[in-house]
Design an enzyme around this catalytic site. Structure first.
Site, PDB file in Angstrom:
ATOM      1  CB  SER A 163      32.054  53.384  51.317  1.00  0.00           C
ATOM      2  OG  SER A 163      32.779  53.887  52.422  1.00  0.00           O
ATOM      3  CE1 TYR A 180      34.085  57.098  47.765  1.00  0.00           C
ATOM      4  CE2 TYR A 180      33.815  57.122  50.153  1.00  0.00           C
ATOM      5  CZ  TYR A 180      34.169  56.457  48.994  1.00  0.00           C
ATOM      6  OH  TYR A 180      34.592  55.147  49.055  1.00  0.00           O
TER       7      TYR A 180
HETATM    8  N1  LIG Z   1      40.104  51.718  49.841  1.00  0.00           N
HETATM    9  C1  LIG Z   1      39.185  51.951  50.737  1.00  0.00           C
HETATM   10  O1  LIG Z   1      39.493  52.187  51.925  1.00  0.00           O
HETATM   11  C2  LIG Z   1      37.734  51.928  50.370  1.00  0.00           C
HETATM   12  C3  LIG Z   1      36.793  51.996  51.387  1.00  0.00           C
HETATM   13  C4  LIG Z   1      35.440  51.974  51.071  1.00  0.00           C
HETATM   14  C5  LIG Z   1      35.047  51.869  49.759  1.00  0.00           C
HETATM   15  N2  LIG Z   1      35.974  51.826  48.764  1.00  0.00           N
HETATM   16  C6  LIG Z   1      35.479  51.709  47.395  1.00  0.00           C
HETATM   17  O2  LIG Z   1      36.144  50.665  46.718  1.00  0.00           O
HETATM   18  C7  LIG Z   1      36.147  50.922  45.323  1.00  0.00           C
HETATM   19  C8  LIG Z   1      37.560  50.750  44.796  1.00  0.00           C
HETATM   20  O3  LIG Z   1      38.386  51.699  45.453  1.00  0.00           O
HETATM   21  P1  LIG Z   1      39.940  51.436  45.765  1.00  0.00           P
HETATM   22  O4  LIG Z   1      40.198  51.864  47.139  1.00  0.00           O
HETATM   23  O5  LIG Z   1      40.321  50.084  45.308  1.00  0.00           O
HETATM   24  O6  LIG Z   1      40.559  52.575  44.819  1.00  0.00           O
HETATM   25  P2  LIG Z   1      41.714  52.588  43.751  1.00  0.00           P
HETATM   26  O7  LIG Z   1      42.856  51.720  44.145  1.00  0.00           O
HETATM   27  O8  LIG Z   1      41.958  54.024  43.490  1.00  0.00           O
HETATM   28  O9  LIG Z   1      41.037  51.914  42.456  1.00  0.00           O
HETATM   29  C9  LIG Z   1      40.052  52.540  41.738  1.00  0.00           C
HETATM   30  C10 LIG Z   1      39.827  51.751  40.461  1.00  0.00           C
HETATM   31  O10 LIG Z   1      38.759  52.357  39.732  1.00  0.00           O
HETATM   32  C11 LIG Z   1      39.220  52.692  38.416  1.00  0.00           C
HETATM   33  N3  LIG Z   1      38.491  53.875  37.970  1.00  0.00           N
HETATM   34  C12 LIG Z   1      38.525  55.133  38.465  1.00  0.00           C
HETATM   35  N4  LIG Z   1      37.713  55.945  37.761  1.00  0.00           N
HETATM   36  C13 LIG Z   1      37.145  55.169  36.811  1.00  0.00           C
HETATM   37  C14 LIG Z   1      36.222  55.416  35.761  1.00  0.00           C
HETATM   38  N5  LIG Z   1      35.727  56.636  35.533  1.00  0.00           N
HETATM   39  N6  LIG Z   1      35.853  54.376  34.965  1.00  0.00           N
HETATM   40  C15 LIG Z   1      36.371  53.136  35.151  1.00  0.00           C
HETATM   41  N7  LIG Z   1      37.247  52.844  36.127  1.00  0.00           N
HETATM   42  C16 LIG Z   1      37.628  53.849  36.939  1.00  0.00           C
HETATM   43  C17 LIG Z   1      40.730  52.881  38.576  1.00  0.00           C
HETATM   44  O11 LIG Z   1      41.467  52.691  37.376  1.00  0.00           O
HETATM   45  P3  LIG Z   1      41.728  53.858  36.250  1.00  0.00           P
HETATM   46  O12 LIG Z   1      42.375  54.985  36.946  1.00  0.00           O
HETATM   47  O13 LIG Z   1      42.582  53.172  35.212  1.00  0.00           O
HETATM   48  O14 LIG Z   1      40.379  54.196  35.690  1.00  0.00           O
HETATM   49  C18 LIG Z   1      41.025  51.741  39.551  1.00  0.00           C
HETATM   50  O15 LIG Z   1      41.063  50.500  38.852  1.00  0.00           O
HETATM   51  C19 LIG Z   1      35.577  52.332  45.150  1.00  0.00           C
HETATM   52  O16 LIG Z   1      34.209  52.263  44.795  1.00  0.00           O
HETATM   53  C20 LIG Z   1      35.735  52.924  46.546  1.00  0.00           C
HETATM   54  O17 LIG Z   1      34.807  53.950  46.787  1.00  0.00           O
HETATM   55  C21 LIG Z   1      37.305  51.858  49.031  1.00  0.00           C
END
Ligand SMILES: NC(=O)c1ccc[n+]([C@@H]2O[C@H](COP(=O)([O-])OP(=O)(O)OC[C@H]3O[C@@H](n4cnc5c(N)ncnc54)[C@H](OP(=O)(O)O)[C@@H]3O)[C@@H](O)[C@H]2O)c1
Length: 283
Positions: A163, A180
């Site tokens: 991130s 985070y």
């Molecule tokens: N969205 C943003 O603005 C943003 C910005 C910077 C970085 N990121 C990074 O992008 C990545 C994905 O985030 P996202 O925004 O797409 O979030 P999201 O929509 O909440 O998706 C998170 C995913 O991770 C899974 N997950 C959560 N805990 C887990 C665990 N203990 N073991 C295995 N799977 C797990 C969730 O499914 P389950 O609940 O079924 O486990 C889901 O598939 C993360 O690393 C986040 O930090 C996101």
């Protein structure tokens, strides 16, 4: 002239026949990335997250895409990436269905927002366990499968979803994301260490550093920060991230086009990190 003769340019961004594993692939950025891998030609993409039903419905949506290669499949492999047992379970499920892996997207991540003075120890630990320790465990456990077909000419790939919060300051104040932000800085540096460790084994390791993308994880913070539209307007590119932005960088890093990129941390945030006076980079 030799410089003009690029080798097989039409296949430079192809993932024809590749086998990939995506943690956190059931929704959000992981699902966009998985869709990109499949549409770029991957043969098998294993979709992992904790909830079996979420993995299954993501795979159903991916397998219904109109432009997949014949026989290409998304395969659900539910597992908890935050524990070593969960990662070993994931490895066992994947190993039962393939003898090698070409691409590992260590994407699963979690966040926690709370003020500094009351920021809970348990929340800090939970975030570090998934975002750092879990990423290290999944890369270490999958290294033998990644090595199977890896070569200097056609390296296997690890892409970590980090991130911009790991490059700049995370959210401060009432919804402070201290653990985070620290976890993302840690995982970016872990990626650099592993790039040098695993490069000689024919495996590249890079980080993608997204800015704000609407997702289940970010939507709450987006709302508290004034809403998607207002935040988008503040961005130098006047919008938030969208699925294609992740798709593009993931295909670049995992195809022949990215074969010599190793140890990089690529920002995908419209330039918000470098915006003058902007110290409160979100997520
Ligand atoms: N969205 C943003 O603005 C943003 C910005 C910077 C970085 N990121 C990074 O992008 C990545 C994905 O985030 P996202 O925004 O797409 O979030 P999201 O929509 O909440 O998706 C998170 C995913 O991770 C899974 N997950 C959560 N805990 C887990 C665990 N203990 N073991 C295995 N799977 C797990 C969730 O499914 P389950 O609940 O079924 O486990 C889901 O598939 C993360 O690393 C986040 O930090 C996101």
């Amino acid at each position: 002239m030799a410089e003009a003769q690029l080798h097989d340019f039409p296949s430079l961004f192809s993932l024809e026949g590749k086998v990939a594993v995506v943690t956190g692939g059931s929704r959000g950025l992981g699902l966009s990335a998985a869709s990109a891998l499949l549409q770029a030609g991957a043969q098998k993409v294993f979709i992992s997250s904790r909830k079996p039903a979420a993995c299954a419905s993501a795979c159903a949506a991916l397998n219904a895409l109109p432009n997949l290669r014949p026989g290409a499949r998304a395969i659900p492999v539910p597992a908890d990436a935050a524990t070593l047992d969960g990662v070993k379970h994931l490895l066992a499920q994947v190993s039962a269905q393939t003898d090698h892996v070409d691409v590992l997207l260590a994407n699963a991540g979690a966040s926690w927002g709370e003020a500094f003075d009351t920021h809970p120890d348990g929340a800090f630990a939970k975030v570090m366990d998934l975002n750092v320790r879990g990423v290290f465990n999944v890369i270490r456990e999958f290294a033998p499968l990644l090595q199977k077909r890896a070569s200097a000419k056609d390296p296997s790939r690890v892409v970590i979803t980090a991130s911009v919060a790991g490059l700049g300051i995370g959210t401060l104040g009432k919804q402070g994301t201290y653990g985070y932000s620290a976890s993302k800085a840690a995982v970016i540096h872990l990626g650099r260490n592993l790039a040098v460790e695993l490069g000689p084994r024919g495996i590249t390791v890079n980080s993608v550093c997204p800015g704000f993308f609407p997702s289940k994880m970010s939507n709450g913070l987006l709302e508290m920060s004034g809403g998607a539209e207002a935040l988008g307007k503040e961005n130098p590119m006047r919008r938030l991230g969208r699925p294609e932005d992740i798709a593009g960088v993931v295909v670049y890093l995992t195809s022949r086009a990215g074969a010599h990129v190793n140890g990089a941390a690529i920002e995908v945030d419209g330039g918000a990190l470098w915006q003058r006076g902007q110290l409160d980079v979100k997520l």
